[in-house]
Design a protein around this motif. Sequence first.
Motif, PDB file in Angstrom:
ATOM      1  N   HIS A   1      10.932  96.400  -9.712  1.00 14.44           N
ATOM      2  CA  HIS A   1       9.884  96.609 -10.721  1.00 14.44           C
ATOM      3  C   HIS A   1       8.572  95.950 -10.309  1.00 14.44           C
ATOM      4  CE1 HIS A   1       7.713  96.742 -14.454  1.00 14.44           C
ATOM      5  NE2 HIS A   1       7.824  95.457 -14.658  1.00 14.44           N
TER       6      HIS A   1
ATOM      7  N   GLN B   1       5.103 102.462  -6.053  1.00 13.81           N
ATOM      8  CA  GLN B   1       6.129 103.036  -6.939  1.00 13.81           C
ATOM      9  C   GLN B   1       7.509 102.903  -6.276  1.00 13.81           C
ATOM     10  OE1 GLN B   1       5.178 104.219 -10.021  1.00 13.81           O
ATOM     11  NE2 GLN B   1       3.181 103.396  -9.411  1.00 13.81           N
TER      12      GLN B   1
ATOM     13  N   GLU C   1      10.591 103.884  -8.467  1.00 15.96           N
ATOM     14  CA  GLU C   1      10.760 105.333  -8.596  1.00 15.96           C
ATOM     15  C   GLU C   1      11.267 105.933  -7.286  1.00 15.96           C
ATOM     16  OE1 GLU C   1       8.053 104.069 -11.813  1.00 15.96           O
ATOM     17  OE2 GLU C   1       8.214 103.625  -9.676  1.00 15.96           O
TER      18      GLU C   1
ATOM     19  N   TRP D   1      14.758 107.965  -7.029  1.00 15.94           N
ATOM     20  CA  TRP D   1      14.671 109.385  -6.687  1.00 15.94           C
ATOM     21  C   TRP D   1      15.319 109.668  -5.331  1.00 15.94           C
ATOM     22  CZ3 TRP D   1       8.950 109.631  -8.650  1.00 15.94           C
ATOM     23  CH2 TRP D   1       8.971 109.797 -10.041  1.00 15.94           C
TER      24      TRP D   1
ATOM     25  N   ALA E   1      15.237 111.377 -14.249  1.00 17.18           N
ATOM     26  CA  ALA E   1      14.539 110.883 -15.446  1.00 17.18           C
ATOM     27  C   ALA E   1      14.644 109.365 -15.603  1.00 17.18           C
ATOM     28  CB  ALA E   1      15.108 111.567 -16.688  1.00 17.18           C
TER      29      ALA E   1
ATOM     30  N   PRO F   1      13.849 106.587 -13.879  1.00 12.42           N
ATOM     31  CA  PRO F   1      12.758 105.623 -13.652  1.00 12.42           C
ATOM     32  C   PRO F   1      11.810 105.466 -14.827  1.00 12.42           C
ATOM     33  CG  PRO F   1      13.030 107.057 -11.745  1.00 12.42           C
ATOM     34  CD  PRO F   1      13.885 107.621 -12.822  1.00 12.42           C
ATOM     35  N   PHE F   2      11.592 106.550 -15.582  1.00 14.33           N
ATOM     36  CA  PHE F   2      10.658 106.470 -16.697  1.00 14.33           C
ATOM     37  C   PHE F   2      11.201 105.542 -17.790  1.00 14.33           C
ATOM     38  CE2 PHE F   2      10.238 110.710 -14.750  1.00 14.33           C
ATOM     39  CZ  PHE F   2       8.937 110.600 -14.285  1.00 14.33           C
ATOM     40  N   GLY F   3      12.480 105.690 -18.123  1.00 16.91           N
ATOM     41  CA  GLY F   3      13.077 104.820 -19.129  1.00 16.91           C
ATOM     42  C   GLY F   3      13.209 103.391 -18.645  1.00 16.91           C
TER      43      GLY F   3
ATOM     44  N   ARG G   1      11.437 101.842 -16.355  1.00 15.44           N
ATOM     45  CA  ARG G   1      10.111 101.235 -16.254  1.00 15.44           C
ATOM     46  C   ARG G   1       9.626 100.765 -17.631  1.00 15.44           C
ATOM     47  NH1 ARG G   1       7.346  99.286 -11.949  1.00 15.44           N
ATOM     48  NH2 ARG G   1       7.556 101.179 -10.704  1.00 15.44           N
ATOM     49  N   LEU G   2       9.864 101.547 -18.673  1.00 12.93           N
ATOM     50  CA  LEU G   2       9.477 101.131 -20.027  1.00 12.93           C
ATOM     51  C   LEU G   2      10.214  99.867 -20.447  1.00 12.93           C
ATOM     52  CD1 LEU G   2       9.241 104.466 -22.086  1.00 12.93           C
ATOM     53  CD2 LEU G   2       7.417 102.800 -21.704  1.00 12.93           C
TER      54      LEU G   2
ATOM     55  N   VAL H   1      12.941 103.516 -25.718  1.00 12.88           N
ATOM     56  CA  VAL H   1      13.807 104.398 -24.925  1.00 12.88           C
ATOM     57  C   VAL H   1      15.020 104.830 -25.742  1.00 12.88           C
ATOM     58  CG1 VAL H   1      15.282 104.521 -22.890  1.00 12.88           C
ATOM     59  CG2 VAL H   1      13.036 103.444 -22.728  1.00 12.88           C
TER      60      VAL H   1
END
Length: 395
Positions: A60, A65, A68, A72, A143, A145-147, A149-150, A162
Amino acid sequence: MKRDISLDILRGVMLVIMASDHFGEPVFQHLYEFAGYVSAAEGFVFLSGMLVALVYSRYHTANGQLLEKRIWHRAGVIYLYHLIVVLAVFIFTVATEMSGAYWKSFATEMQAEPVRGLLSAMALVYQAPMLDVLPLYVILMLAAPFGLRLMLQYRSVGVAMVLLGSIGFWLAAQYGGGRAVLALLPHAVMVRVGAFDFMAWQLVFVLGMALGYLRFSSKGELPRINGWLFTASVAVVVFLFLQRHGHIPGNISPIAAWLQEYRHIARDNMSWLRLLNFLAMVCVVAGLITFHQRYGIFSWLALPGRWLAFLGRNSLQVFSYHLVVLYCYIPFRWGAWALTDNQKWVFLACFIASLSLPAWWYERWQQRKKEAASLQKQPDFTPAPTGGLIAAVSG
């Protein structure tokens, strides 16, 4: 953070149960949902989400990135294994059709339209029996990484955001949201999504990811299990176990009959009672792990535990291998070439033991890669030519 062997053991247990379930008779009827309205698939998806948070959260604070990119990249590896399995099933299915064999491939649509089926499977929307877990895993990893990261950026607020979003998608799935999305695909695509509605099952993955984040942020410590929560979870698990196996007949009360309606226990869209059963099972397992850490109640299972952890460390390779083997096993399940029940028990034992082969091969390959990389990094200690010195001395 050091990898927790207990998670590898649990993944190994899930792999063995799923492989045995997929094997079919004579073990399927004794093993499938033996603990209630839960199966190994829920545990596998949950643990996958938990490991995503535990493994990738450390990226993090890295520049760029990196978080991510790492997740990925893993999604790409999973997709590669999916392609390998799909190609193997495609070859088996086409060979079955061309040979005029008495058996049929599980991929019946692919057998009827091979090219369309292959291309749709590569696009993740055609999922023949048993080939539905890896596509789901690819979508979830894309999907994730988005959750994550939050959660890492906003901590408890991020976790709440999330979870609320995930619950919203799950609620939409209860009213056909996942099917509505798939209906938007062009008719040229062959659509078959297997046993998992991605819009519903993402909640299981996200719950695992949230628990993994909490464990990462607490430096590896498991959240304490409240005694009352553990007791209530045991009661829920026991009640639903009895109901699942017919020990609580539906005619004893209207509530019992209502709870046994399929819309409350459906697997594809993770209905509320199935989800409750799974969450209660998670609490029970977490409590048992805590008891083991304190009192060593499972120490006598150390040897099989090491084997299960070995499988769990290499779950992607083991899972992909078992799918290919079981498609090739189709001719021996029914018809003229069918094995007897006793022969199937022997074959099952050999099959479960053979799950070690892809794990052993992969770890050996990884070790060779590390050795080759270390050799390339070593400095060159080749001595300089001594011809000039010798000539000077002799002269």
